[in-house]
Design an enzyme around this catalytic site. Structure first.
Site, short mmCIF file in Angstrom:
data_model
loop_
_atom_site.label_atom_id
_atom_site.label_comp_id
_atom_site.label_asym_id
_atom_site.label_seq_id
_atom_site.Cartn_x
_atom_site.Cartn_y
_atom_site.Cartn_z
N ASN A 162 -6.92 12.02 -0.18
CA ASN A 162 -6.04 11.30 0.75
C ASN A 162 -6.91 10.38 1.59
O ASN A 162 -8.14 10.40 1.49
CB ASN A 162 -5.26 12.29 1.62
CG ASN A 162 -4.13 11.60 2.38
OD1 ASN A 162 -3.35 10.85 1.79
ND2 ASN A 162 -4.04 11.84 3.67
N LYS A 163 -6.27 9.60 2.43
CA LYS A 163 -7.01 8.65 3.26
C LYS A 163 -8.18 9.33 3.97
O LYS A 163 -8.05 10.44 4.49
CB LYS A 163 -6.06 8.03 4.30
CG LYS A 163 -6.69 6.99 5.19
CD LYS A 163 -7.30 5.83 4.38
CE LYS A 163 -6.26 5.13 3.54
NZ LYS A 163 -6.84 4.04 2.70
N ARG A 185 0.85 -1.18 0.00
CA ARG A 185 0.00 0.00 0.00
C ARG A 185 0.90 1.24 0.00
O ARG A 185 2.11 1.15 0.09
CB ARG A 185 -0.92 0.01 1.23
CG ARG A 185 -0.19 -0.26 2.52
CD ARG A 185 -0.78 0.41 3.70
NE ARG A 185 -0.75 1.85 3.61
CZ ARG A 185 0.33 2.59 3.85
NH1 ARG A 185 1.48 2.03 4.18
NH2 ARG A 185 0.26 3.90 3.76
N GLY A 186 0.24 2.40 -0.09
CA GLY A 186 0.96 3.65 -0.25
C GLY A 186 1.04 3.96 -1.73
O GLY A 186 1.53 3.13 -2.52
N ALA A 187 0.53 5.12 -2.12
CA ALA A 187 0.43 5.44 -3.54
C ALA A 187 1.74 5.26 -4.30
O ALA A 187 1.76 4.62 -5.36
CB ALA A 187 -0.11 6.87 -3.72
N GLN A 193 -3.96 2.24 9.75
CA GLN A 193 -2.61 2.40 9.22
C GLN A 193 -1.74 3.28 10.12
O GLN A 193 -0.52 3.11 10.16
CB GLN A 193 -2.64 2.99 7.80
CG GLN A 193 -3.23 2.07 6.76
CD GLN A 193 -4.68 2.40 6.47
OE1 GLN A 193 -5.41 2.84 7.36
NE2 GLN A 193 -5.11 2.20 5.24
N ARG A 235 -6.36 0.23 -8.21
CA ARG A 235 -6.63 1.35 -7.30
C ARG A 235 -6.95 2.59 -8.13
O ARG A 235 -6.04 3.26 -8.61
CB ARG A 235 -5.42 1.62 -6.39
CG ARG A 235 -4.98 0.45 -5.51
CD ARG A 235 -6.03 0.00 -4.52
NE ARG A 235 -6.45 1.03 -3.60
CZ ARG A 235 -5.83 1.32 -2.46
NH1 ARG A 235 -4.75 0.66 -2.09
NH2 ARG A 235 -6.30 2.25 -1.66
N ASP A 240 -2.93 10.98 -2.39
CA ASP A 240 -2.98 9.96 -3.44
C ASP A 240 -3.22 10.58 -4.81
O ASP A 240 -2.90 9.97 -5.82
CB ASP A 240 -4.07 8.95 -3.13
CG ASP A 240 -3.68 8.04 -1.96
OD1 ASP A 240 -3.24 6.91 -2.23
OD2 ASP A 240 -3.79 8.48 -0.81
#
Length: 341
Positions: A238-239, A49-51, A187, A86, A228
């Site tokens: 973003n999240k 994970r993580g863009a 996270q 994604r 993101d």
């Protein structure tokens, strides 16, 4: 392909391995990945994970497949399939676009491998540049709030927003971080706390709904978050939960910064309203799971709304920390980001 090693992604001895971030912090398990189905599963389950890291992981897999003799048409399909995993994270699209260009070359195998290696090394440099630009904004003794995870686990380098914090701590030695647990997948509690502890940066873990009381008490000096996707007008995804923080920061007059590489900028998206927001599995909200096991606390058939991201409008942002520099609200609202593409 040469060996490439990051905190949660590595290519060694012709083998691509991914650190299972879903099992952190209590278990450190690496998964070998040598086909598209495996990588898609790792991405969709947030084991990777993580863009930035998603884009790099997908790129290294395609490069590996190219070196293994995978046919050109199959490589093109692999790029399409990986890109679709994604829909909000633009870094993945940026990486796949680079590979599509490489695929059109006569010696496409060499071109794809070179592109993947370049993207990996570029991300390390981008993280370092963002960290240096952002650390200038941090004062000795600052209490910084961050959301989700934006460190070395999410990139090839030291991270985006968390990279800024790490660099600031190196400079000042007295930075303290408030860590949002980041529901529903935790996270912050699982990953950001893990990284800060490893880096010996003082931190305090909080529930997401505690930030407002801390701001009201004057215990938060600045907020740094990742992104993101950043639209041409400065809005960013973003999240989920980031928008809440921006509204609260605006009310309490607390500087709010977004940190992301230029590869996160999508000038073809005019504003946040044009972004596709990924909707995730309802089970993530009805309960929780990880290395600690599983727990269900809501009725089995409870209706759930579970967007992975929310959008923060540019008018709530103090500054955009990119690898090319720091841009204030006046510059961005005047169209500065369009000039950077």
């Amino acid at each position: 392909m040469q060996d490439l090693i990051a905190s949660s992604l590595k290519y060694q001895n012709n083998t691509l391995s991914v650190l299972d971030q879903y099992l952190l912090p209590h278990q450190q398990v690496w998964h070998e990945c040598d086909d598209v189905a495996s990588m898609r599963g790792l991405i969709l389950s947030l084991k990777i994970r993580g863009a930035p890291l998603i884009g790099l992981g997908a790129s290294l897999l395609v490069a590996h497949l190219a070196e293994q003799g995978t046919a050109k048409v199959a490589l093109a399909q692999a790029i399409d399939d990986l890109e679709a995993t994604r829909p909000t994270a633009v870094n993945l699209m940026h990486c796949m676009a680079k590979l599509r260009i490489a695929l059109q070359q006569d010696d496409y195998v060499t071109a794809i491998v070179t592109a993947a290696i370049t993207l990996f090394n570029e991300d390390i440099a981008l993280c370092e540049s963002m960290a240096n630009h952002g650390a200038v904004l941090v004062n000795s003794g600052d209490n910084i709030l961050t959301h989700c995870n934006t460190g070395a686990l999410a990139t090839a380098g030291i991270g985006t927003a968390l990279g800024v914090i790490y660099k600031a701590q190196q400079r000042h030695g007295d930075i303290h971080v408030w860590v949002d647990e980041t529901r529903p997948l935790l996270q912050g509690g699982r990953l950001t706390a893990f990284e800060l502890e490893r880096w010996q940066v003082p931190y305090t873990l909080i529930c997401d709904n505690m930030a407002a009381s801390l701001m009201a008490a004057g215990k938060i000096d600045k907020i740094f978050v990742g992104a993101d996707r950043i639209a041409a007008n400065g809005d960013f995804a973003n999240k989920v939960g980031t928008y809440n923080l921006a509204v609260l920061a605006h009310f309490h007059h607390i500087p709010f910064y977004v940190v992301a590489p230029l590869t996160t900028l999508d000038v073809n998206t005019a504003c946040g309203a044009d972004m596709e927001i990924e909707q995730r599995n309802s089970a993530e909200v009805r309960g929780v799971s990880g290395s600690f096991g599983e727990a269900l606390w809501a009725p089995t058939n409870a209706n759930v709304y579970n967007p992975a991201f929310d959008v923060t409008p540019a008018k709530l942002i103090t500054g955009w920390v990119l690898d090319t520099g720091v841009y204030d609200q006046q510059q961005v609202l005047a169209g500065k980001l369009k000039d950077l593409n």
